[in-house]
Design a protein around this motif. Structure first.
Motif, PDB file in Angstrom:
ATOM      1  N   VAL A 141      -1.818  -6.397   5.740  1.00  0.00           N
ATOM      2  CA  VAL A 141      -1.004  -5.911   4.623  1.00  0.00           C
ATOM      3  C   VAL A 141       0.472  -6.030   5.003  1.00  0.00           C
ATOM      4  O   VAL A 141       0.882  -5.526   6.046  1.00  0.00           O
ATOM      5  N   PRO A 142       1.291  -6.669   4.175  1.00  0.00           N
ATOM      6  CA  PRO A 142       2.705  -6.849   4.554  1.00  0.00           C
ATOM      7  C   PRO A 142       3.512  -5.556   4.589  1.00  0.00           C
ATOM      8  O   PRO A 142       4.299  -5.339   5.500  1.00  0.00           O
ATOM      9  N   VAL A 143       3.339  -4.679   3.563  1.00  0.00           N
ATOM     10  CA  VAL A 143       4.171  -3.483   3.448  1.00  0.00           C
ATOM     11  C   VAL A 143       3.316  -2.268   3.153  1.00  0.00           C
ATOM     12  O   VAL A 143       2.444  -2.307   2.274  1.00  0.00           O
ATOM     13  N   VAL A 144       3.576  -1.190   3.893  1.00  0.00           N
ATOM     14  CA  VAL A 144       2.951   0.101   3.619  1.00  0.00           C
ATOM     15  C   VAL A 144       4.061   1.128   3.445  1.00  0.00           C
ATOM     16  O   VAL A 144       4.925   1.262   4.312  1.00  0.00           O
ATOM     17  N   THR A 145       4.040   1.837   2.319  1.00  0.00           N
ATOM     18  CA  THR A 145       4.976   2.933   2.098  1.00  0.00           C
ATOM     19  C   THR A 145       4.229   4.246   2.289  1.00  0.00           C
ATOM     20  O   THR A 145       3.143   4.430   1.719  1.00  0.00           O
ATOM     21  N   VAL A 146       4.777   5.140   3.098  1.00  0.00           N
ATOM     22  CA  VAL A 146       4.083   6.371   3.490  1.00  0.00           C
ATOM     23  C   VAL A 146       4.805   7.578   2.910  1.00  0.00           C
ATOM     24  O   VAL A 146       5.956   7.857   3.269  1.00  0.00           O
ATOM     25  N   LEU A 147       4.138   8.283   2.003  1.00  0.00           N
ATOM     26  CA  LEU A 147       4.666   9.534   1.461  1.00  0.00           C
ATOM     27  C   LEU A 147       4.481  10.680   2.450  1.00  0.00           C
ATOM     28  O   LEU A 147       5.278  11.617   2.496  1.00  0.00           O
ATOM     29  N   SER A 148       3.464  10.604   3.256  1.00  0.00           N
ATOM     30  CA  SER A 148       3.044  11.710   4.119  1.00  0.00           C
ATOM     31  C   SER A 148       4.191  12.232   4.976  1.00  0.00           C
ATOM     32  O   SER A 148       5.015  11.474   5.493  1.00  0.00           O
ATOM     33  N   SER A 149       4.221  13.548   5.154  1.00  0.00           N
ATOM     34  CA  SER A 149       5.172  14.193   6.060  1.00  0.00           C
ATOM     35  C   SER A 149       4.420  14.650   7.307  1.00  0.00           C
ATOM     36  O   SER A 149       3.249  14.350   7.483  1.00  0.00           O
ATOM     37  N   GLY A 150       5.137  15.378   8.190  1.00  0.00           N
ATOM     38  CA  GLY A 150       4.502  15.847   9.418  1.00  0.00           C
ATOM     39  C   GLY A 150       4.805  14.970  10.610  1.00  0.00           C
ATOM     40  O   GLY A 150       4.035  14.929  11.575  1.00  0.00           O
ATOM     41  N   VAL A 175       0.857  -1.193   0.000  1.00  0.00           N
ATOM     42  CA  VAL A 175       0.000   0.000   0.000  1.00  0.00           C
ATOM     43  C   VAL A 175       0.890   1.237   0.000  1.00  0.00           C
ATOM     44  O   VAL A 175       1.851   1.317   0.769  1.00  0.00           O
ATOM     45  N   TYR A 176       0.547   2.198  -0.884  1.00  0.00           N
ATOM     46  CA  TYR A 176       1.252   3.482  -0.909  1.00  0.00           C
ATOM     47  C   TYR A 176       0.291   4.553  -0.419  1.00  0.00           C
ATOM     48  O   TYR A 176      -0.775   4.755  -1.002  1.00  0.00           O
ATOM     49  N   VAL A 177       0.664   5.241   0.672  1.00  0.00           N
ATOM     50  CA  VAL A 177      -0.207   6.202   1.335  1.00  0.00           C
ATOM     51  C   VAL A 177       0.222   7.617   0.986  1.00  0.00           C
ATOM     52  O   VAL A 177       1.363   8.013   1.254  1.00  0.00           O
ATOM     53  N   MET A 178      -0.702   8.396   0.417  1.00  0.00           N
ATOM     54  CA  MET A 178      -0.388   9.754  -0.053  1.00  0.00           C
ATOM     55  C   MET A 178      -1.394  10.744   0.534  1.00  0.00           C
ATOM     56  O   MET A 178      -1.942  11.597  -0.163  1.00  0.00           O
ATOM     57  N   THR A 179      -1.633  10.621   1.831  1.00  0.00           N
ATOM     58  CA  THR A 179      -2.598  11.477   2.521  1.00  0.00           C
ATOM     59  C   THR A 179      -1.869  12.380   3.511  1.00  0.00           C
ATOM     60  O   THR A 179      -0.641  12.390   3.573  1.00  0.00           O
ATOM     61  N   GLY A 180      -2.615  13.119   4.324  1.00  0.00           N
ATOM     62  CA  GLY A 180      -2.035  13.855   5.426  1.00  0.00           C
ATOM     63  C   GLY A 180      -1.569  12.920   6.522  1.00  0.00           C
ATOM     64  O   GLY A 180      -1.862  11.714   6.509  1.00  0.00           O
ATOM     65  N   ALA A 181      -0.869  13.465   7.499  1.00  0.00           N
ATOM     66  CA  ALA A 181      -0.237  12.638   8.521  1.00  0.00           C
ATOM     67  C   ALA A 181      -1.244  11.852   9.352  1.00  0.00           C
ATOM     68  O   ALA A 181      -1.082  10.650   9.580  1.00  0.00           O
ATOM     69  N   GLU A 182      -2.299  12.508   9.826  1.00  0.00           N
ATOM     70  CA  GLU A 182      -3.269  11.816  10.679  1.00  0.00           C
ATOM     71  C   GLU A 182      -3.988  10.712   9.919  1.00  0.00           C
ATOM     72  O   GLU A 182      -4.185   9.603  10.428  1.00  0.00           O
ATOM     73  N   ALA A 183      -4.369  10.996   8.679  1.00  0.00           N
ATOM     74  CA  ALA A 183      -5.024   9.968   7.868  1.00  0.00           C
ATOM     75  C   ALA A 183      -4.070   8.820   7.582  1.00  0.00           C
ATOM     76  O   ALA A 183      -4.487   7.651   7.498  1.00  0.00           O
ATOM     77  N   ALA A 184      -2.785   9.127   7.453  1.00  0.00           N
ATOM     78  CA  ALA A 184      -1.799   8.080   7.206  1.00  0.00           C
ATOM     79  C   ALA A 184      -1.712   7.128   8.395  1.00  0.00           C
ATOM     80  O   ALA A 184      -1.599   5.907   8.219  1.00  0.00           O
ATOM     81  N   ILE A 185      -1.758   7.671   9.599  1.00  0.00           N
ATOM     82  CA  ILE A 185      -1.714   6.820  10.795  1.00  0.00           C
ATOM     83  C   ILE A 185      -2.919   5.883  10.809  1.00  0.00           C
ATOM     84  O   ILE A 185      -2.791   4.679  11.076  1.00  0.00           O
ATOM     85  N   ASP A 186      -4.088   6.425  10.498  1.00  0.00           N
ATOM     86  CA  ASP A 186      -5.299   5.595  10.463  1.00  0.00           C
ATOM     87  C   ASP A 186      -5.198   4.513   9.396  1.00  0.00           C
ATOM     88  O   ASP A 186      -5.616   3.367   9.606  1.00  0.00           O
ATOM     89  N   THR A 187      -4.612   4.864   8.246  1.00  0.00           N
ATOM     90  CA  THR A 187      -4.473   3.893   7.164  1.00  0.00           C
ATOM     91  C   THR A 187      -3.518   2.770   7.552  1.00  0.00           C
ATOM     92  O   THR A 187      -3.768   1.594   7.266  1.00  0.00           O
ATOM     93  N   VAL A 188      -2.413   3.116   8.203  1.00  0.00           N
ATOM     94  CA  VAL A 188      -1.469   2.087   8.638  1.00  0.00           C
ATOM     95  C   VAL A 188      -2.127   1.165   9.661  1.00  0.00           C
ATOM     96  O   VAL A 188      -1.934  -0.064   9.622  1.00  0.00           O
ATOM     97  N   ALA A 189      -2.910   1.722  10.556  1.00  0.00           N
ATOM     98  CA  ALA A 189      -3.621   0.890  11.532  1.00  0.00           C
ATOM     99  C   ALA A 189      -4.588  -0.060  10.833  1.00  0.00           C
ATOM    100  O   ALA A 189      -4.678  -1.249  11.187  1.00  0.00           O
ATOM    101  N   GLU A 190      -5.299   0.455   9.841  1.00  0.00           N
ATOM    102  CA  GLU A 190      -6.230  -0.381   9.081  1.00  0.00           C
ATOM    103  C   GLU A 190      -5.475  -1.468   8.327  1.00  0.00           C
ATOM    104  O   GLU A 190      -5.882  -2.637   8.308  1.00  0.00           O
ATOM    105  N   ALA A 191      -4.358  -1.105   7.694  1.00  0.00           N
ATOM    106  CA  ALA A 191      -3.558  -2.080   6.961  1.00  0.00           C
ATOM    107  C   ALA A 191      -3.048  -3.170   7.888  1.00  0.00           C
ATOM    108  O   ALA A 191      -3.003  -4.354   7.528  1.00  0.00           O
ATOM    109  N   SER A 192      -2.660  -2.786   9.091  1.00  0.00           N
ATOM    110  CA  SER A 192      -2.152  -3.752  10.053  1.00  0.00           C
ATOM    111  C   SER A 192      -3.234  -4.737  10.456  1.00  0.00           C
ATOM    112  O   SER A 192      -2.988  -5.948  10.575  1.00  0.00           O
ATOM    113  N   ARG A 193      -4.455  -4.242  10.668  1.00  0.00           N
ATOM    114  CA  ARG A 193      -5.568  -5.135  11.014  1.00  0.00           C
ATOM    115  C   ARG A 193      -5.875  -6.110   9.883  1.00  0.00           C
ATOM    116  O   ARG A 193      -6.220  -7.268  10.132  1.00  0.00           O
ATOM    117  N   LEU A 194      -5.724  -5.649   8.645  1.00  0.00           N
ATOM    118  CA  LEU A 194      -6.053  -6.484   7.493  1.00  0.00           C
ATOM    119  C   LEU A 194      -4.952  -7.489   7.162  1.00  0.00           C
ATOM    120  O   LEU A 194      -5.193  -8.480   6.483  1.00  0.00           O
TER     121      LEU A 194
END
Length: 707
Positions: free
Chosen positions: A108-117, A87-106
């Motif tokens: 997902v082996p690898v998440v790459t995060v573009l988001s800064s902050g 998964v490649y995450v291109m959102t704001g920082a807070e949304a990125a944290i939520d996405t990583v949490a969701e990916a972890s529950r599902l």
């Protein structure tokens, strides 16, 4: 839908087994925050994936739209018809944290995060980064980033990046894996490699390394048979233990590593009280670390993508001063190349008289000179082929460098083709074309012959390749970082500690200042030296705390009064004890032998010319500690100012064997005294028979703070 949820306390899968496939070879990917506008950074990955012909499944997540760029958009990862591998995450920082949490529950082996902050924004950002890490740790998800410009694999069309440089078609595929702490660099290297036969097996922007470090990412790719070498762009040495683990594994796998590092600063000087700390600055530490890792460090950015091809041809532990033969069709171009090689202390050898005769007989006549100049008339296939054959077969060279003139651009089928045919010889050949000649470079690269665009990058790569040694790094040795308060030991206590590990020291006696009216009895003869003895005084000479050549008891009393007075005037420190030692004989020379435990790379040993001005001269050798006798001897050879120890114009030579023993002994602090943060014997006087430390300084972790 199949979600394969992962329990919150699931054991984190090992990077090597779980990461390689989903990182570079995902069967399915998801872009979170995908934009409908292909011109935006968040819209580029979708466009890049399509253009590169990604053969897997690509899903796009945008909760505010039903489609993005004509493809179905999903409101969340949970709404996808399957669990993506990457998964490649291109959102704001807070949304990125939520996405990583969701990916972890599902799962997902690898998440790459573009988001800064995150950590780059201070305490608040650090708190967000901690939450990001915790979100991933709910399951087995591993995170690349944050602030990662993405992951690219040209072999399979994986283009999880917003880097505009990948908007050009046909990213060149090859054997180099790039890992960079700077996101823009992965695109810059690709742009420089285009049309020159240099290709990549993967490129990863590691970003903030909140979870996966650069070293872990590289380690995960070592089993990929298509990856033949590595190019690392480093801004810092964070997570150096992981990098060391990778270095050891890369050495075992026979995959060479080129590295380019920023940050040749001296900020580390402010963190130390010793001359050793000034000498072992940030860049010296990095140099020692890379040497122990077996990395080939380049100093030119161009060399970072050009050097790996040469590293694959030149094994580690080759001659440190290789015999380089230069053959050319352009004398001026060859002279430029010779200059650059000489600046890097590389030895250019001219062909012997016997070889010149053989080359003439073979139809490739050259004058007796430092370079084998075929002249413009020699830019012919058969002439160049004969010249290269004779030079490679002669046994006179470790590397043959062909500097090509205008034919490289206008008629590459002539001289360049002849060079391309010589790539399989045991003595490697490399090419540098004086004109800009990408077609020639591509022909050479496709034939396994390293080709260089500039004389600077060519000489840089040759020096780096032959300077490379086998990896000797011990990752466990880097784990001894220290916390808590430290304390400076007084000179007597410092000398006793160094004496225990095998550093020879002068006999000494400590006297109370209040005892000067009593009869003074010393266990050695006059003359003596009198020193202030205090654990608050690192540099006694600067503070007026040293008096030399004291010849009598009355002189000793006067010296003590002077020391007490001068130190009080200059520093405000009250001296209540002095150290008295016999004056040492002059000896042959003086050196500094120091030890320092770096927070970044672990224990280091340092050698330089000695005395109070040691740090003024850029003339030192630094290695990771502990060192063996061969390495210590290598360090002595490396310090130019210590040439005096060999004897000069009839002067006596110093006992370098005893100095070698002393370097090895001090370096053993790394394993015998892990609480020591800094130690220094300066100066160490080298005699014709033996050595002796005239002064000692040790700083260590306070007893109460030791683990």
């Amino acid at each position: 839908m199949p979600q394969n949820p992962v329990p919150a306390q699931a054991n984190r899968a090992s990077t090597a087994t779980a990461l390689s496939g989903p990182l570079l070879h995902p069967a399915s990917v998801a872009i979170v925050g995908a934009s409908d506008d292909p011109r935006k950074t968040t819209g580029r990955p979708q466009r890049f994936l399509a253009a590169a012909g990604f053969g897997g499944t690509a899903w796009f997540v945008n909760p505010s739209r039903e489609t993005v760029q004509g493809e179905k958009a999903y409101p969340s990862l949970s709404a996808l018809p399957g669990v993506p591998d990457h998964v490649y995450v291109m959102t704001g920082a807070e949304a990125a944290i939520d996405t990583v949490a969701e990916a972890s529950r599902l799962g997902v082996p690898v998440v790459t995060v573009l988001s800064s902050g995150f950590a780059e924004e201070g305490a608040e950002g650090q708190a967000r980064e901690d939450r990001l890490r915790a979100a991933a740790a709910q399951g087995a998800t591993r995170v690349v980033g944050p602030s990662s410009l993405g992951v690219v694999n040209p072999r399979s069309g994986v283009m999880l990046t917003g880097n505009a440089a990948f908007g050009e078609p046909d990213t060149p595929a090859g054997g180099i894996f790039v890992a960079s702490q700077s996101g823009s660099v992965i695109g810059a290297l690709v742009s420089r490699a285009r049309g020159r036969g240099i290709g990549f097996a993967g490129l990863v922007s590691t970003g903030g390394e909140a979870d996966l470090s650069l070293g872990e990412i590289c380690s995960a790719t070592l089993d990929d048979p298509d990856i033949t070498s590595y190019a690392l762009f480093l801004e810092s040495l964070r997570h150096s233990a992981d990098l060391a683990e990778f270095a050891a594994a890369a050495h075992r796998a026979g995959k060479p590593v080129a590295v380019y590092k920023l940050g040749r600063s001296d900020e580390a000087r402010a963190l130390t009280v010793s001359h050793t700390g000034a000498l072992a600055g940030e860049d010296s530490e990095a140099e020692a670390f890379f040497r122990a890792c077996g990395f080939a460090r380049v100093s030119t950015f161009e060399g970072l993508c050009e050097a790996p091809a040469l590293l694959e041809r030149v094994p580690a532990d080759g001659p440190s001063r290789p015999r380089v033969g230069v053959v050319t069709t352009t004398g001026g171009g060859a002279a430029i190349m010779v200059d650059q090689l000489a600046l890097r202390d590389l030895s250019v050898r001219g062909p012997s008289h016997e070889l010149v005769d053989r080359m003439t007989e073979a139809g490739a006549p050259v004058p007796h000179s430092l370079i084998a100049d075929l002249g413009l008339a020699g830019a012919k296939h058969d002439v160049v082929s004969a010249a290269l054959r004779e030079m490679q077969d002669s046994g006179e060279f470790d590397l043959v460098l062909f500097v090509i003139g205008s034919s490289a651009r206008l008629n590459p089928e002539l001289a360049v083709q002849a060079l391309a045919e010589r790539g399989g010889h045991a003595v490697p050949v490399v090419g540098f074309a004086l004109p800009e000649a990408p077609e020639a470079a591509e022909l050479l690269a496709s034939s396994g012959v390293p080709a260089f665009r500039t004389p600077e990058s060519c000489a840089d790569a040759v020096a780096a390749a032959f300077g490379r040694r086998s990896a000797l790094i011990d990752p466990k040795g880097l784990l001894g970082s220290f916390e808590g308060a430290t304390q400076l030991l007084d000179e007597q206590t410092s000398a006793e500690l160094l004496d225990v590990v095998g550093v020879p020291t002068l006999p000494s006696v400590a006297l109370k200042v209040t005892s000067m009216d009593e009869e003074i009895s010393l266990p050695f003869d006059y003359p003596v030296v009198v020193k202030a003895l205090s654990d608050q005084l690192a540099h006694k000479t600067d503070a007026g705390g040293v008096v030399l050549d004291v010849a009598s008891a009355d002189g000793l009393r006067a010296a003590v009064r002077a020391v007490v007075s001068d130190v009080a005037d200059k520093t405000g420190i009250t001296v209540d004890r002095v150290l008295v030692q016999p004056m040492a004989d002059k000896g042959v020379g003086e050196v500094l032998v120091g030890y320092r435990r770096s927070q970044d790379v672990g224990p280091l040993v340092v050698l330089s010319t000695g005395g109070v001005q040691a740090e003024l001269y850029d003339d030192s050798a630094v290695r990771l500690a502990p060192v063996d006798h061969a390495t210590a001897a290598e360090m002595i050879e490396e310090v130019t100012g210590l040439a005096v120890l060999k004897g000069h114009r009839g002067a006596p030579a110093g006992d370098t064997d005893a100095l070698t023993d002393t370097i090895v002994a001090l370096s053993r602090l790394a394993v015998e005294r892990p609480s020591v943060i800094e130690a220094e014997a300066n100066p160490v006087r080298v005699r014709t028979d033996g050595v002796v430390a005239l002064d000692a300084l040790v700083r260590c972790v306070k007893e109460a703070d030791r683990a």
